[in-house]
Each structure stands twice: as structure tokens, then as C-alpha cells.
Design an enzyme around this catalytic site. Sequence first.
Site, PDB file in Angstrom:
ATOM      1  N   ASN A   1       1.099  -0.956  -0.047  1.00  0.00           N
ATOM      2  CA  ASN A   1       0.025  -0.071   0.005  1.00  0.00           C
ATOM      3  C   ASN A   1       0.894   1.225  -0.162  1.00  0.00           C
ATOM      4  OD1 ASN A   1      -1.640   1.949   0.447  1.00  0.00           O
ATOM      5  ND2 ASN A   1      -2.373   1.567   2.606  1.00  0.00           N
ATOM      6  N   TRP A   2       0.964   1.917  -1.182  1.00  0.00           N
ATOM      7  CA  TRP A   2       2.083   2.821  -1.206  1.00  0.00           C
ATOM      8  C   TRP A   2       1.530   4.197  -0.768  1.00  0.00           C
ATOM      9  CZ3 TRP A   2       4.023   3.086  -7.248  1.00  0.00           C
ATOM     10  CH2 TRP A   2       4.955   2.059  -7.203  1.00  0.00           C
ATOM     11  N   LYS A   3       0.261   4.324  -0.186  1.00  0.00           N
ATOM     12  CA  LYS A   3      -0.305   5.545   0.343  1.00  0.00           C
ATOM     13  C   LYS A   3       0.010   6.562  -0.675  1.00  0.00           C
ATOM     14  CE  LYS A   3       0.188   3.223   4.605  1.00  0.00           C
ATOM     15  NZ  LYS A   3       0.304   3.188   6.401  1.00  0.00           N
TER      16      LYS A   3
ATOM     17  N   HIS B   1      -9.238   1.801   4.882  1.00  0.00           N
ATOM     18  CA  HIS B   1      -8.110   1.864   5.695  1.00  0.00           C
ATOM     19  C   HIS B   1      -8.034   2.718   6.809  1.00  0.00           C
ATOM     20  CE1 HIS B   1      -3.792   2.852   6.442  1.00  0.00           C
ATOM     21  NE2 HIS B   1      -3.607   1.439   5.835  1.00  0.00           N
TER      22      HIS B   1
ATOM     23  N   GLY C   1       3.303   2.350  10.594  1.00  0.00           N
ATOM     24  CA  GLY C   1       4.193   3.447  10.170  1.00  0.00           C
ATOM     25  C   GLY C   1       5.058   3.715  11.763  1.00  0.00           C
TER      26      GLY C   1
ATOM     27  N   GLY D   1       2.987  -1.320   4.068  1.00  0.00           N
ATOM     28  CA  GLY D   1       2.916   0.073   3.832  1.00  0.00           C
ATOM     29  C   GLY D   1       4.740   0.660   3.283  1.00  0.00           C
ATOM     30  N   GLY D   2       5.304   1.084   4.430  1.00  0.00           N
ATOM     31  CA  GLY D   2       6.470   1.733   4.144  1.00  0.00           C
ATOM     32  C   GLY D   2       7.440   0.925   3.307  1.00  0.00           C
TER      33      GLY D   2
HETATM   34  P1  13P Z   1       3.492   0.323   7.460  1.00  0.00           P
HETATM   35  O1  13P Z   1       3.841  -0.932   6.723  1.00  0.00           O
HETATM   36  O2  13P Z   1       4.026   1.521   6.976  1.00  0.00           O
HETATM   37  O3  13P Z   1       3.458   0.277   9.180  1.00  0.00           O
HETATM   38  O4  13P Z   1       2.046   0.580   7.074  1.00  0.00           O
HETATM   39  C1  13P Z   1       0.995  -0.286   7.307  1.00  0.00           C
HETATM   40  C2  13P Z   1      -0.269  -0.091   6.417  1.00  0.00           C
HETATM   41  O5  13P Z   1      -1.058   0.726   6.925  1.00  0.00           O
HETATM   42  C3  13P Z   1      -0.724  -0.783   5.254  1.00  0.00           C
HETATM   43  O6  13P Z   1      -1.915  -0.665   4.833  1.00  0.00           O
END
Ligand code: 13P
Length: 275
Positions: free
Chosen positions: A9-11, A99, A177, A238-239
Site C-alpha cells: 500500500n503505497w499511500k 483503511h 508506520g 506500507g513503508g
Molecule cells: P506500514 O507498513 O508503513 O506500517 O503501514 C501499514 C499499512 O498501513 C498498510 O496498509
Amino acid sequence: MRKPFIAGNWKMHKTINEATDFGELFVQKLKDEQVDLSKVDVAIFAPYIHMSALKVIFLLRGIDVGAQNMFYEDKGAFTGEISPSMLSDLGIERVIIGHSERRKYFGETSAACARKIKAAYTHDIRPVLCVGEDLEDREAGSHKDAVRKMLLDSLDGVQAVEAEFAAVAYEPLWAIGTGKTATPEQAEEMAALIRSVLAEKYGSKVADDMIIQYGGSVKSTNIAELMAKEDIDGALVGGASLDAAEFAKIVAFDDSVKKESLKQVSVKNVLKKDN
Ligand code: 13P
């Protein structure tokens, strides 16, 4: 047998150039890691404007591109929204729903999630429904009740056929995060709870077939122990999904997703060692 599903999930990250550079490098890194893409489902949930370019790079390569959100209406005066028909027109087959960042910063409710899941189903788009407790609930010991409620509210009115089409991601807010991953035991406890709630609502056949992911500070160094748990079928990353080499390592979490040739080599090595 549930097939592992590892998704990034690149956000709100990357320019188009950065996204296409990632795409090309990621394809190469998956080859370097000897990943057999018939053994693991892989997706990148990218910003809308990167999706077409990524789809071209991933075409016929077994890597899905998904959206991070969508509205439930098909068209109309909804400035700034993207509809399920727009996504399916682009060939998008996956979407994240609910999310925690959408719930927290954009006021997304569980009732809206339920409508989105139904809308996704009618357009053949597979949703990943996110649920998870915040730190307050975890510290008060009410995390199970919080997640149960969020799950049931987000599936209110959603039929078994529609739910079956979805995956659920357990993402505790305190682990997103923060670099603080839930322990494999904490993650498994909640994944098992989610599966039992799904079984109560839809029956064990549907629940047993549904994919449950864990999300929250997943990295190449902790993915294997999470995936070893019975009810954890994948990860929403995410990250660490922003880096092609690191994300490819996460996808290649153990030998079960690697090419047969690699396994034969390692079996030979074991035999050699034993003799
Ligand atoms: P992180 O892996 O950066 O903690 O983020 C998790 C997330 O929100 C995936 O949707």
C-alpha cells in the site's frame, strides 16, 4: 488451501517516474529472488494516477495493481471521487476499503465501507477490508470487541458471496508506520478472531477460504514469522513496499513461493550435507 497474498500500500507516495522505476526494478528483483508468481498473489495499491503506467509494466507478469479507495456510486456530482466503474474500465481488480487512515482523516465510516464492498463486488473488484484497534483499545483490553464491531459493521448487509470475494487486513493502528510490529502471537490471535467472526456470520466454509492479511510495520525481517501463523495468509505492507528490493524480499518470504528449481537445489544441498 489459501494462497498467500502479499500487497503493498503505497499511500500518498511516489511521482510517476518513481513509480515506473519501481515497477521495472521490482519485476527484476522478483526474478532475482526466484519468486514463482503462480504460488503467491502480489499487488501494489498505488495512487490513482500511477495505476495505468504500472499496469503496462506488470502486464502478463502476474502482479496486480489496485486502488487505495473508491466511492460506492457509479457516477454523479461527487467532486474528487473515483467510481468502481472507472476502476474496472481501467482493468483494476482490487481495492482497499476502510483503511484506518481513511477512517481517521477522511471520516470514512463502517457503514460506507459496507456499501463500497457491495459496489466493488458488482464490478468484479476484489476488496481488502481493513480493520484494527487503536492503542487506547489495546491498552484497555477492549481490542477484540473493537475489531469485532468494526468488522461486523463494515460487513453489515454484505452477503456471503460478496464477502467471499473480499480479503480482510488486520491492521492495529499502533503498529502502522511506527516500526512497532504486533508480535506474531498477537497478530495470529486477532486473525483467528476475525476468522471466527466471519464463520459466525457466513459459516465456516466461507470463513476458511477467506484471505486474512496482517499489516503494520511488516518488513523482510519479520514477514516469515508472521506468515508461519495459521490464520495469517498475507501482508499489507506500507513503508517497506516503497523499496523494490525490500518488497521483493517480503514477497519471497520462504521457499514455498520460490521456483521449483531453487527448491531442488536446496534439497540437493541438504542431501549433500547429510551424507
Ligand atoms: P506500514 O507498513 O508503513 O506500517 O503501514 C501499514 C499499512 O498501513 C498498510 O496498509
